[in-house]
Design a protein around this motif. Structure first.
Motif, PDB file in Angstrom:
ATOM      1  N   ASP A 248      -4.582  96.144 -62.222  1.00  0.00           N
ATOM      2  CA  ASP A 248      -4.120  97.396 -61.626  1.00  0.00           C
ATOM      3  C   ASP A 248      -4.800  98.542 -62.363  1.00  0.00           C
ATOM      4  O   ASP A 248      -4.496  98.821 -63.534  1.00  0.00           O
ATOM      5  CB  ASP A 248      -2.600  97.512 -61.746  1.00  0.00           C
ATOM      6  N   LEU A 249      -5.740  99.207 -61.708  1.00  0.00           N
ATOM      7  CA  LEU A 249      -6.497 100.273 -62.355  1.00  0.00           C
ATOM      8  C   LEU A 249      -5.665 101.530 -62.567  1.00  0.00           C
ATOM      9  O   LEU A 249      -5.967 102.334 -63.460  1.00  0.00           O
ATOM     10  CB  LEU A 249      -7.738 100.607 -61.522  1.00  0.00           C
ATOM     11  N   THR A 250      -4.628 101.709 -61.761  1.00  0.00           N
ATOM     12  CA  THR A 250      -3.780 102.895 -61.916  1.00  0.00           C
ATOM     13  C   THR A 250      -3.012 102.842 -63.225  1.00  0.00           C
ATOM     14  O   THR A 250      -2.941 103.826 -63.970  1.00  0.00           O
ATOM     15  CB  THR A 250      -2.797 103.012 -60.735  1.00  0.00           C
ATOM     16  N   THR A 251      -2.452 101.700 -63.527  1.00  0.00           N
ATOM     17  CA  THR A 251      -1.657 101.551 -64.754  1.00  0.00           C
ATOM     18  C   THR A 251      -2.480 101.026 -65.928  1.00  0.00           C
ATOM     19  O   THR A 251      -2.041 101.082 -67.079  1.00  0.00           O
ATOM     20  CB  THR A 251      -0.487 100.582 -64.514  1.00  0.00           C
ATOM     21  N   GLY A 252      -3.648 100.491 -65.634  1.00  0.00           N
ATOM     22  CA  GLY A 252      -4.464  99.912 -66.691  1.00  0.00           C
ATOM     23  C   GLY A 252      -3.959  98.566 -67.165  1.00  0.00           C
ATOM     24  O   GLY A 252      -4.311  98.115 -68.261  1.00  0.00           O
ATOM     25  N   SER A 253      -3.172  97.889 -66.335  1.00  0.00           N
ATOM     26  CA  SER A 253      -2.567  96.621 -66.733  1.00  0.00           C
ATOM     27  C   SER A 253      -3.184  95.461 -65.965  1.00  0.00           C
ATOM     28  O   SER A 253      -3.862  95.651 -64.950  1.00  0.00           O
ATOM     29  CB  SER A 253      -1.068  96.654 -66.478  1.00  0.00           C
ATOM     30  N   TYR A 254      -2.915  94.254 -66.473  1.00  0.00           N
ATOM     31  CA  TYR A 254      -3.367  93.062 -65.768  1.00  0.00           C
ATOM     32  C   TYR A 254      -2.393  91.934 -66.010  1.00  0.00           C
ATOM     33  O   TYR A 254      -1.594  91.956 -66.960  1.00  0.00           O
ATOM     34  CB  TYR A 254      -4.785  92.665 -66.194  1.00  0.00           C
ATOM     35  N   ARG A 255      -2.441  90.945 -65.127  1.00  0.00           N
ATOM     36  CA  ARG A 255      -1.612  89.762 -65.266  1.00  0.00           C
ATOM     37  C   ARG A 255      -2.321  88.595 -64.600  1.00  0.00           C
ATOM     38  O   ARG A 255      -3.248  88.791 -63.809  1.00  0.00           O
ATOM     39  CB  ARG A 255      -0.230  89.969 -64.641  1.00  0.00           C
ATOM     40  N   THR A 256      -1.888  87.402 -64.919  1.00  0.00           N
ATOM     41  CA  THR A 256      -2.439  86.216 -64.267  1.00  0.00           C
ATOM     42  C   THR A 256      -1.329  85.474 -63.540  1.00  0.00           C
ATOM     43  O   THR A 256      -0.148  85.599 -63.877  1.00  0.00           O
ATOM     44  CB  THR A 256      -3.108  85.274 -65.276  1.00  0.00           C
ATOM     45  N   ALA A 257      -1.726  84.713 -62.536  1.00  0.00           N
ATOM     46  CA  ALA A 257      -0.788  83.877 -61.793  1.00  0.00           C
ATOM     47  C   ALA A 257      -1.503  82.566 -61.479  1.00  0.00           C
ATOM     48  O   ALA A 257      -2.735  82.487 -61.506  1.00  0.00           O
ATOM     49  CB  ALA A 257      -0.339  84.567 -60.510  1.00  0.00           C
ATOM     50  N   SER A 258      -0.716  81.553 -61.191  1.00  0.00           N
ATOM     51  CA  SER A 258      -1.268  80.239 -60.892  1.00  0.00           C
ATOM     52  C   SER A 258      -1.076  79.898 -59.424  1.00  0.00           C
ATOM     53  O   SER A 258      -0.184  80.422 -58.757  1.00  0.00           O
ATOM     54  CB  SER A 258      -0.598  79.165 -61.754  1.00  0.00           C
ATOM     55  N   PHE A 259      -1.933  79.029 -58.908  1.00  0.00           N
ATOM     56  CA  PHE A 259      -1.735  78.477 -57.569  1.00  0.00           C
ATOM     57  C   PHE A 259      -1.949  76.974 -57.648  1.00  0.00           C
ATOM     58  O   PHE A 259      -2.547  76.451 -58.596  1.00  0.00           O
ATOM     59  CB  PHE A 259      -2.658  79.139 -56.544  1.00  0.00           C
ATOM     60  N   ASP A 260      -1.451  76.281 -56.629  1.00  0.00           N
ATOM     61  CA  ASP A 260      -1.497  74.823 -56.679  1.00  0.00           C
ATOM     62  C   ASP A 260      -2.412  74.250 -55.602  1.00  0.00           C
ATOM     63  O   ASP A 260      -3.129  74.970 -54.898  1.00  0.00           O
ATOM     64  CB  ASP A 260      -0.088  74.231 -56.566  1.00  0.00           C
ATOM     65  N   GLU A 261      -2.343  72.943 -55.457  1.00  0.00           N
ATOM     66  CA  GLU A 261      -3.222  72.225 -54.553  1.00  0.00           C
ATOM     67  C   GLU A 261      -3.005  72.611 -53.094  1.00  0.00           C
ATOM     68  O   GLU A 261      -3.913  72.484 -52.278  1.00  0.00           O
ATOM     69  CB  GLU A 261      -2.997  70.721 -54.735  1.00  0.00           C
ATOM     70  N   THR A 262      -1.827  73.110 -52.760  1.00  0.00           N
ATOM     71  CA  THR A 262      -1.552  73.484 -51.372  1.00  0.00           C
ATOM     72  C   THR A 262      -2.499  74.574 -50.896  1.00  0.00           C
ATOM     73  O   THR A 262      -3.099  74.483 -49.812  1.00  0.00           O
ATOM     74  CB  THR A 262      -0.095  73.957 -51.219  1.00  0.00           C
ATOM     75  N   LEU A 263      -2.659  75.625 -51.698  1.00  0.00           N
ATOM     76  CA  LEU A 263      -3.584  76.701 -51.337  1.00  0.00           C
ATOM     77  C   LEU A 263      -5.018  76.179 -51.286  1.00  0.00           C
ATOM     78  O   LEU A 263      -5.783  76.504 -50.362  1.00  0.00           O
ATOM     79  CB  LEU A 263      -3.488  77.840 -52.353  1.00  0.00           C
ATOM     80  N   SER A 264      -5.356  75.327 -52.246  1.00  0.00           N
ATOM     81  CA  SER A 264      -6.720  74.802 -52.312  1.00  0.00           C
ATOM     82  C   SER A 264      -7.075  73.997 -51.070  1.00  0.00           C
ATOM     83  O   SER A 264      -8.147  74.176 -50.485  1.00  0.00           O
ATOM     84  CB  SER A 264      -6.879  73.912 -53.551  1.00  0.00           C
ATOM     85  N   LYS A 265      -6.196  73.098 -50.656  1.00  0.00           N
ATOM     86  CA  LYS A 265      -6.514  72.245 -49.516  1.00  0.00           C
ATOM     87  C   LYS A 265      -6.433  72.995 -48.196  1.00  0.00           C
ATOM     88  O   LYS A 265      -7.233  72.757 -47.289  1.00  0.00           O
ATOM     89  CB  LYS A 265      -5.586  71.035 -49.479  1.00  0.00           C
ATOM     90  N   ASN A 266      -5.486  73.899 -48.075  1.00  0.00           N
ATOM     91  CA  ASN A 266      -5.297  74.606 -46.804  1.00  0.00           C
ATOM     92  C   ASN A 266      -6.308  75.720 -46.578  1.00  0.00           C
ATOM     93  O   ASN A 266      -6.570  76.098 -45.431  1.00  0.00           O
ATOM     94  CB  ASN A 266      -3.889  75.172 -46.717  1.00  0.00           C
ATOM     95  N   TYR A 267      -6.885  76.256 -47.680  1.00  0.00           N
ATOM     96  CA  TYR A 267      -7.780  77.408 -47.529  1.00  0.00           C
ATOM     97  C   TYR A 267      -9.114  77.255 -48.259  1.00  0.00           C
ATOM     98  O   TYR A 267      -9.989  78.123 -48.142  1.00  0.00           O
ATOM     99  CB  TYR A 267      -7.055  78.693 -47.956  1.00  0.00           C
ATOM    100  N   ILE A 268      -9.290  76.205 -49.048  1.00  0.00           N
ATOM    101  CA  ILE A 268     -10.563  75.759 -49.623  1.00  0.00           C
ATOM    102  C   ILE A 268     -11.118  76.669 -50.722  1.00  0.00           C
ATOM    103  O   ILE A 268     -11.414  76.249 -51.827  1.00  0.00           O
ATOM    104  CB  ILE A 268     -11.656  75.579 -48.542  1.00  0.00           C
ATOM    105  N   GLY A 269     -11.326  77.947 -50.444  1.00  0.00           N
ATOM    106  CA  GLY A 269     -11.983  78.904 -51.350  1.00  0.00           C
ATOM    107  C   GLY A 269     -12.702  79.941 -50.504  1.00  0.00           C
ATOM    108  O   GLY A 269     -12.487  80.018 -49.297  1.00  0.00           O
ATOM    109  N   GLY A 270     -13.561  80.742 -51.102  1.00  0.00           N
ATOM    110  CA  GLY A 270     -14.373  81.672 -50.336  1.00  0.00           C
ATOM    111  C   GLY A 270     -13.622  82.414 -49.250  1.00  0.00           C
ATOM    112  O   GLY A 270     -12.649  83.120 -49.512  1.00  0.00           O
ATOM    113  N   THR A 271     -14.053  82.235 -47.997  1.00  0.00           N
ATOM    114  CA  THR A 271     -13.427  82.914 -46.866  1.00  0.00           C
ATOM    115  C   THR A 271     -11.932  82.636 -46.789  1.00  0.00           C
ATOM    116  O   THR A 271     -11.133  83.555 -46.570  1.00  0.00           O
ATOM    117  CB  THR A 271     -14.082  82.469 -45.541  1.00  0.00           C
ATOM    118  N   GLY A 272     -11.567  81.368 -46.940  1.00  0.00           N
ATOM    119  CA  GLY A 272     -10.157  81.005 -46.823  1.00  0.00           C
ATOM    120  C   GLY A 272      -9.301  81.731 -47.838  1.00  0.00           C
ATOM    121  O   GLY A 272      -8.257  82.310 -47.497  1.00  0.00           O
ATOM    122  N   PHE A 273      -9.715  81.710 -49.102  1.00  0.00           N
ATOM    123  CA  PHE A 273      -8.976  82.416 -50.146  1.00  0.00           C
ATOM    124  C   PHE A 273      -8.959  83.913 -49.871  1.00  0.00           C
ATOM    125  O   PHE A 273      -7.935  84.587 -50.023  1.00  0.00           O
ATOM    126  CB  PHE A 273      -9.613  82.170 -51.510  1.00  0.00           C
ATOM    127  N   GLY A 274     -10.124  84.471 -49.476  1.00  0.00           N
ATOM    128  CA  GLY A 274     -10.215  85.912 -49.275  1.00  0.00           C
ATOM    129  C   GLY A 274      -9.310  86.415 -48.173  1.00  0.00           C
ATOM    130  O   GLY A 274      -8.580  87.402 -48.342  1.00  0.00           O
TER     131      GLY A 274
END
Length: 617
Positions: free
Chosen positions: A12-38
């Protein structure tokens, strides 16, 4: 999961903060990466109706499913997504070089940037270290020669990879792009302006983590085979002349955009042919990471005022700054492409916009006084280069044309909208589709506007697989199949120059995906995933206001027949377009208004988004 890091970095450039989050195999298989993730991340993180230049429009970087691995022609590719300033719909662009692999090795598959910094900054990601650093001293600098090298010197590491904007992005030019690795661009839909609206000059990366794969021994065997295929006949054009080989082919087929699409043939095509460029101007060929094709043809201007200019030559910019502007001097074209890279402009759009401005000038809609003394006539390479600079810097009437063809036509008026060649606000590309009816449908329904890279349907027309001059309902299924396959190619992300080396092609790609990730995948599952991504992208655009009326073509395409060549007399009538649109929507399981049905959304696992479709019915 193998290959994937399973991590998303939010900044977040407004606050100057950042965080991380995790995702699992469901997102990977259903959307693959690249276009799907975007597409998935954008529809989930953008508030409906937000202006593209609003600080809360997220800028999303995504890696491909096999980024950083040995799979040929995939290792370094990445995508960038946001709501497009050019169209107001889905903004997406892809690049290569080394940046994409570096993102994964830094520990992330997805980077989401929101907000706006109070002053210019750049983002510095060094594995687990994330810093927002001052970039006031970089604002106003070009991309390749200044910003990239300045950041590397400042951080003391020449192996750092930088994705950044030039002055066009800073000035919110609607077709500003994002440049990395000197010659590489996330080029289309104006995402450089989104970066500029956030006061974000660039993103610097350094990653030292390993990328693991599930079955390395079997992957090595398959990759050896793929490498051999990639050195074979399917890619010979790209290795020898590059895409510039298309120049004479398009001219012979009367499909070469000339003088702002007033003609489809260029009398001096030989002077800007791939053959001449290769023989007289190309000094080096090179390739991306893990690619045996070496398709990058680096050219240097040899004489005249632009002697010494350097650019990577591809057909689309060559067309846009050459025949489209009536220019037959490769030295000026090389300089124009160099300017595009340095100032950070889509090298296709800037050529199309300058050609549009030339027609406005010759028709008396803009004057020599307004152009800063430039005689903006077709064929004047000097005027083309200088006006491109004016647009990037928004100087004089360049400020108007920085809005793109659609925006400039609204301001200029005088009937200029009838020769402002764009779809959904995105400038046309290097195929005169009046005599390419399958491609015409693909362009009309393309999710990001005028585009040949979301479907590749021109191949059916030019390859003689169909009657290119005839509009038929069967074209609907053809374009749908092309789009869904290209969704997968852009999700893995596979270089489309190697699309001919994959057997199936879904079965081959699914096998590679499984060997890399350890996630079971069949060719049919992968095909269905491509359809899922296509439908989700449609839902995003519908949510942002798209209707059937936006699935259309430029006025000139539908009203001015090609005047010469083998395609003389060809154009796409409204009746022909409606026939093909109806067939396409039916093939997709959409209503005749272009809205996915509840049954189709259920079938694809998209029922959570059914409310978007319901509101559009």
């Amino acid at each position: 999961m193998n290959a994937y890091t399973g991590k998303i970095l939010y900044v977040d450039l407004t606050t100057g903060s950042y965080r991380t989050a995790s995702f699992d195999e469901t997102l990977s298989k259903n959307y693959i990466g690249g276009t799907g993730f975007g597409v998935k991340m954008l529809i989930d993180h953008l508030k409906p109706g937000i202006d593209a230049l609003d600080p809360e429009n997220p800028l999303i970087y995504v890696s491909g499913a096999v980024s950083g691995t040995m799979v040929p022609c995939t290792a370094s590719k990445f995508g960038v997504f946001a709501k497009s300033p050019a169209t107001g719909f889905l903004g997406e662009a892809y690049s290569t070089g080394r940046w994409g692999a570096e993102l994964r090795m830094a520990g992330y598959d997805i980077l989401v940037i929101t907000g706006k910094a109070k002053k210019p900054v750049y983002l510095w990601i060094n594995d687990n270290s994330v810093q927002i650093k001052n970039a006031v001293h970089l604002w106003g600098k070009t991309t390749t020669c200044e910003t990239e090298e300045a950041i590397r010197k400042e951080l003391g590491d020449q192996d750092i990879r930088v994705s950044c904007i030039g002055q066009a992005g800073e000035n919110l030019c609607k077709f500003a792009c994002i440049i990395n690795d000197h010659y590489r661009a996330a080029g289309r839909t104006g995402l450089g302006a989104v970066m500029g609206s956030k006061n974000l000059k660039g993103v610097a990366l350094r990653g030292t983590n390993s990328v693991t794969v599930a079955e390395p021994d079997e992957l090595v065997k398959m990759c050896k085979d793929l490498y051999e295929r990639a050195k074979g006949p399917a890619t010979v054009k790209y290795r020898t002349l590059g895409t510039a080989a298309n120049m004479l082919t398009m001219n012979a087929q009367a499909a070469l955009p000339t003088r702002n699409y007033q003609s489809a043939t260029f009398e001096n095509a030989e002077k800007v042919s791939g053959e001449r460029i290769k023989e007289e101007f190309v000094v080096k060929t090179q390739g991306c990471s893990a690619c045996p094709c070496r398709c990058e043809h680096i050219a240097i201007a040899k004489e005249g005022e632009y002697k010494g200019a350097v650019a990577r030559i591809e057909y689309e910019p060559l067309m846009a700054m050459g025949p489209h502007c009536g220019v037959d001097d490769p030295n000026a074209i090389i300089k124009g492409i160099e300017i595009s890279n340095q100032y950070g402009m889509d090298a296709i759009s800037i050529g199309i916009v300058v050609g549009f401005a030339m027609e406005c000038y010759e028709k008396g809609l803009i004057t020599k006084e307004q152009t800063g003394g430039l005689e903006l006539n077709f064929g004047d390479g000097h005027a083309m280069v200088e006006f491109a600079k004016m647009i990037a810097l928004r100087e004089g009437i360049g400020d108007v044309f920085a809005e793109g063809c659609k925006g400039a036509a609204k301001i200029i008026g005088g009937g200029s909208e009838k020769f402002a060649n764009h779809i959904k606000g995105l400038e046309m590309t290097g195929y005169d589709i009046r005599g390419l009816k399958t491609a015409a449908l693909g362009y009309a329904v393309s999710r990001r506007g005028a585009d040949h890279q979301r479907h590749g349907s021109y191949g059916h027309d030019l390859g003689g697989k169909v009657d290119r001059y005839k509009a038929e309902p069967a074209r609907g299924k053809i374009v749908m199949a092309d789009e869904d396959l290209y969704c997968i190619l852009d999700s893995i992300i596979i270089c489309k120059f190697t699309r001919g080396i994959w057997n199936g092609p879904y079965d081959d790609i699914a096998r590679v995906y499984s060997l890399v990730t350890g996630i079971p995948m069949t060719g049919e599952e992968l095909r269905k995933t491509g359809e899922r991504i296509s439908n989700l992208a449609r839902l995003f655009n519908i949510r942002e206001g798209l209707t059937r009326k936006d699935d259309t073509l430029p006025y000139r395409t539908m009203n001015d027949p090609i005047p010469d060549g083998v395609a003389k007399g060809s154009y796409v009538s409204q009746e022909e377009l409606d026939l093909m649109l109806d067939a396409y929507y039916e093939a997709r399981g959409w209503s005749n208004r272009g809205v996915p049905s509840d049954e189709k959304l259920d079938e694809l696992g998209l029922s959570d988004y059914a409310a978007i479709a319901a509101q559009a019915r």
